[in-house]
Structure formats: C-alpha cells, structure tokens
Design a protein around this motif. Structure first.
Motif, mmCIF file in Angstrom:
data_model
loop_
_atom_site.group_PDB
_atom_site.id
_atom_site.type_symbol
_atom_site.label_atom_id
_atom_site.label_comp_id
_atom_site.label_asym_id
_atom_site.label_seq_id
_atom_site.Cartn_x
_atom_site.Cartn_y
_atom_site.Cartn_z
ATOM 1 N N GLU A 75 0.830 -1.212 0.000
ATOM 2 C CA GLU A 75 0.000 0.000 0.000
ATOM 3 C C GLU A 75 0.858 1.253 0.000
ATOM 4 O O GLU A 75 0.563 2.224 -0.689
ATOM 5 N N GLN A 76 1.941 1.166 0.804
ATOM 6 C CA GLN A 76 2.860 2.321 0.827
ATOM 7 C C GLN A 76 3.459 2.553 -0.550
ATOM 8 O O GLN A 76 3.555 3.681 -1.018
ATOM 9 N N ASN A 77 3.830 1.455 -1.213
ATOM 10 C CA ASN A 77 4.411 1.581 -2.543
ATOM 11 C C ASN A 77 3.423 2.177 -3.542
ATOM 12 O O ASN A 77 3.794 2.893 -4.441
ATOM 13 N N LEU A 78 2.151 1.837 -3.351
ATOM 14 C CA LEU A 78 1.154 2.337 -4.277
ATOM 15 C C LEU A 78 0.796 3.806 -3.997
ATOM 16 O O LEU A 78 0.616 4.585 -4.919
ATOM 17 N N SER A 79 0.700 4.133 -2.693
ATOM 18 C CA SER A 79 0.206 5.483 -2.365
ATOM 19 C C SER A 79 1.290 6.552 -2.491
ATOM 20 O O SER A 79 1.003 7.697 -2.766
ATOM 21 N N THR A 80 2.490 6.228 -2.286
ATOM 22 C CA THR A 80 3.566 7.236 -2.281
ATOM 23 C C THR A 80 3.741 7.954 -3.623
ATOM 24 O O THR A 80 3.807 9.180 -3.655
ATOM 25 N N PRO A 81 3.772 7.248 -4.763
ATOM 26 C CA PRO A 81 3.950 7.971 -6.027
ATOM 27 C C PRO A 81 2.799 8.909 -6.331
ATOM 28 O O PRO A 81 2.996 10.011 -6.867
ATOM 29 N N SER A 82 1.561 8.501 -5.992
ATOM 30 C CA SER A 82 0.432 9.377 -6.281
ATOM 31 C C SER A 82 0.476 10.628 -5.419
ATOM 32 O O SER A 82 0.150 11.726 -5.882
ATOM 33 N N ALA A 83 0.899 10.496 -4.153
ATOM 34 C CA ALA A 83 0.993 11.674 -3.286
ATOM 35 C C ALA A 83 2.059 12.633 -3.782
ATOM 36 O O ALA A 83 1.856 13.854 -3.819
ATOM 37 N N THR A 84 3.169 12.095 -4.193
ATOM 38 C CA THR A 84 4.234 12.981 -4.699
ATOM 39 C C THR A 84 3.811 13.646 -5.996
ATOM 40 O O THR A 84 4.081 14.833 -6.216
ATOM 41 N N SER A 85 3.116 12.889 -6.838
ATOM 42 C CA SER A 85 2.669 13.508 -8.094
ATOM 43 C C SER A 85 1.611 14.561 -7.822
ATOM 44 O O SER A 85 1.561 15.604 -8.508
ATOM 45 N N GLY A 86 0.744 14.334 -6.784
ATOM 46 C CA GLY A 86 -0.272 15.342 -6.440
ATOM 47 C C GLY A 86 0.352 16.617 -5.935
ATOM 48 O O GLY A 86 -0.059 17.710 -6.308
ATOM 49 N N THR A 87 1.345 16.520 -5.085
ATOM 50 C CA THR A 87 2.004 17.725 -4.571
ATOM 51 C C THR A 87 2.745 18.444 -5.687
ATOM 52 O O THR A 87 2.754 19.685 -5.748
ATOM 53 N N SER A 88 3.337 17.674 -6.580
ATOM 54 C CA SER A 88 4.047 18.348 -7.683
ATOM 55 C C SER A 88 3.063 19.056 -8.607
ATOM 56 O O SER A 88 3.344 20.160 -9.099
ATOM 57 N N ASP A 89 1.906 18.426 -8.844
ATOM 58 C CA ASP A 89 0.882 19.093 -9.662
ATOM 59 C C ASP A 89 0.410 20.379 -9.004
ATOM 60 O O ASP A 89 0.229 21.409 -9.676
ATOM 61 N N LEU A 90 0.205 20.271 -7.675
ATOM 62 C CA LEU A 90 -0.277 21.444 -6.950
ATOM 63 C C LEU A 90 0.733 22.591 -7.009
ATOM 64 O O LEU A 90 0.374 23.744 -7.264
ATOM 65 N N SER A 91 1.994 22.233 -6.798
ATOM 66 C CA SER A 91 3.012 23.287 -6.857
ATOM 67 C C SER A 91 3.120 23.862 -8.272
ATOM 68 O O SER A 91 3.308 25.074 -8.466
ATOM 69 N N LYS A 147 0.280 26.190 -8.693
ATOM 70 C CA LYS A 147 0.542 27.438 -7.972
ATOM 71 C C LYS A 147 1.506 28.318 -8.742
ATOM 72 O O LYS A 147 1.345 29.547 -8.801
ATOM 73 N N GLU A 148 2.503 27.665 -9.347
ATOM 74 C CA GLU A 148 3.442 28.453 -10.163
ATOM 75 C C GLU A 148 2.732 29.102 -11.349
ATOM 76 O O GLU A 148 2.944 30.270 -11.671
ATOM 77 N N HIS A 149 1.858 28.291 -11.999
ATOM 78 C CA HIS A 149 1.082 28.841 -13.114
ATOM 79 C C HIS A 149 0.239 30.020 -12.668
ATOM 80 O O HIS A 149 0.154 31.053 -13.348
ATOM 81 N N CYS A 150 -0.396 29.843 -11.519
ATOM 82 C CA CYS A 150 -1.276 30.886 -10.997
ATOM 83 C C CYS A 150 -0.475 32.150 -10.683
ATOM 84 O O CYS A 150 -0.904 33.279 -11.016
ATOM 85 N N ALA A 151 0.684 31.951 -10.071
ATOM 86 C CA ALA A 151 1.519 33.109 -9.748
ATOM 87 C C ALA A 151 1.990 33.806 -11.013
ATOM 88 O O ALA A 151 1.995 35.043 -11.100
ATOM 89 N N GLU A 152 2.349 32.983 -12.000
ATOM 90 C CA GLU A 152 2.784 33.570 -13.274
ATOM 91 C C GLU A 152 1.662 34.362 -13.930
ATOM 92 O O GLU A 152 1.856 35.476 -14.436
ATOM 93 N N LEU A 153 0.447 33.787 -13.896
ATOM 94 C CA LEU A 153 -0.703 34.487 -14.481
ATOM 95 C C LEU A 153 -1.001 35.783 -13.726
ATOM 96 O O LEU A 153 -1.353 36.798 -14.332
ATOM 97 N N GLN A 154 -0.861 35.723 -12.406
ATOM 98 C CA GLN A 154 -1.090 36.945 -11.626
ATOM 99 C C GLN A 154 -0.075 38.019 -11.974
ATOM 100 O O GLN A 154 -0.413 39.195 -12.086
ATOM 101 N N ARG A 155 1.168 37.596 -12.157
ATOM 102 C CA ARG A 155 2.195 38.570 -12.542
ATOM 103 C C ARG A 155 1.877 39.191 -13.913
ATOM 104 O O ARG A 155 1.957 40.402 -14.104
#
Lengths: 135, 81
Positions: free
Chosen positions: A3-19, A22-30
C-alpha cells in the motif's frame, strides 16, 4: 508495504501538480498585474492627449468665437446688399448680352449668358431611352 | 490598481466627450469663417470684373455708383430717360 508503494507515487505527483498549478497561478497573476499597469499607462497617455487637445481646442474657440460673431454680423449686413447688387446686375445683363457672359461666370443662370453646362443637364433630366437590356 | 483604472477610464470618457464637442464647434466656426471669406472673394472678383466691364461700357456705372463701388464722376449729370 504494498500500500505504501502504491500510495507514495500518487501523493508525490499530487504535490508536484499542486506546486505546478501554484506556479502557473503566480505567473498568471504577474502577467495580469503587468497588463493592468500597461493598460493604466496607456489610458493615462490617451487621457492626457485628449485633455491637451481639448485645451488647445478651447483656446482656439476663444479666438474663433469673436471672429465668427463678427462674420455673422457682417453677413447679416452684407447679404441683403450683395443680393440686391446681384439682382441689379442680372437686370442689367438682360439688356446687355456681353455682360451676361461676364455675369455667367458667377451666377448660374444669368440672362444672356451662355449655358454653363449644356451637356450635364440633359444627361440628368432625360434618362436613357427604354431599350431592352441585353442579357 | 482597480480604482486607479476606474478613475482613469472615467477621466478618459470625460476628456473624450469634451474633445468631441470642442472639435465639432471649432470645425463649425472655421467652416463659417471660410464660407464668409469665399463669399467675400466671390464679391471682390465680381466687382473687379464689373469695374473692368465699366471701362468698355459705362452703362453699368449707375449700378456701381449706387452701390458705392465706383465713385461718382464729378461734374457729370445723370442722363435723363
């Protein structure tokens, strides 16, 4: 473990997507901010131009208004005299054909004057004879 | 920023309206003055031609004299009809 092996990649990919979002949003705001600043600068320039032109027109109006008033007053006085003078000249031209030619330069239908536009009038007055249109 | 933009847009509208109406008035007054100048030019040319014609045919003189275009000739009597 699995389960750890399965859940870890999705969590890391979710945080990377979120960041990434956020970068896109900041760029658009600029970009939005810079576009607003540019729009503000352009609007200030256009408003300044219009204000300047309006001020120049106002100064021109201060000069033109008295002149126009004088012209209006002078026209009120001169127009009847000029019309009377022209009427007298047209009367005179009735008895003097040679003067009719002189007056014909100024008045459209002076008596005795040669027709100013002999070809233009019939072309307007008479339409082309009814002929069957060729198809 | 939004407030600044709003204020500038309002000012822009006010100046644009002022510019429109003032420009229109200037053009109207200028066209009136030019029309008067053209009329003066027309009359001047007509008078010049009449004066030129009066050298050949003095019969037009009474009209010119009556309108104070040509000074009345001293010592001449008006012809009786």
């Amino acid at each position: 473990m699995s389960e750890q092996n399965l859940s870890t990649p999705s969590a890391t990919s979710g945080t990377s997507d979120l960041s990434e979002l956020k970068e896109h949003c900041a760029e658009l705001q600029r970009q939005t901010h810079s576009l607003r600043v540019a729009l503000l600068v352009v609007a200030i320039c256009v408003a300044g131009f219009l204000a300047l032109e309006g001020r120049r027109n106002g100064q021109a109006l201060q000069l033109l208004r008295p002149q126009a008033a004088q012209v209006t007053e002078a026209s009120k006085v001169q127009d009847p005299i000029a019309n009377k003078f022209l009427a007298q000249l047209m009367d005179f031209a009735k008895g003097h054909q040679d003067f009719g030619a002189v007056l014909g330069k100024y008045v459209q239908r002076a008596p005795g004057a040669p027709a100013p536009t002999p070809t233009a009038a019939p072309a307007v007055a008479k339409p082309a004879p009814a002929a069957p249109p060729k198809k | 920023m939004n407030w600044a933009l709003a204020v500038v847009v309002v000012l822009l509208a006010v100046f644009a309206v002022q510019y429109f109406f003032k420009t229109r008035e200037v053009r109207n007054l200028q066209s009136r003055i030019v029309e008067y100048q053209n009329k003066q030019q027309f009359l001047n040319n007509l008078i010049a031609d009449c004066m030129e014609y009066s050298k050949r045919n003095p019969a037009i003189d009474p009209i010119l004299e009556a309108n104070n275009i040509k000074p009345k000739a001293a010592g001449t009597k008006p012809t009786a009809k």
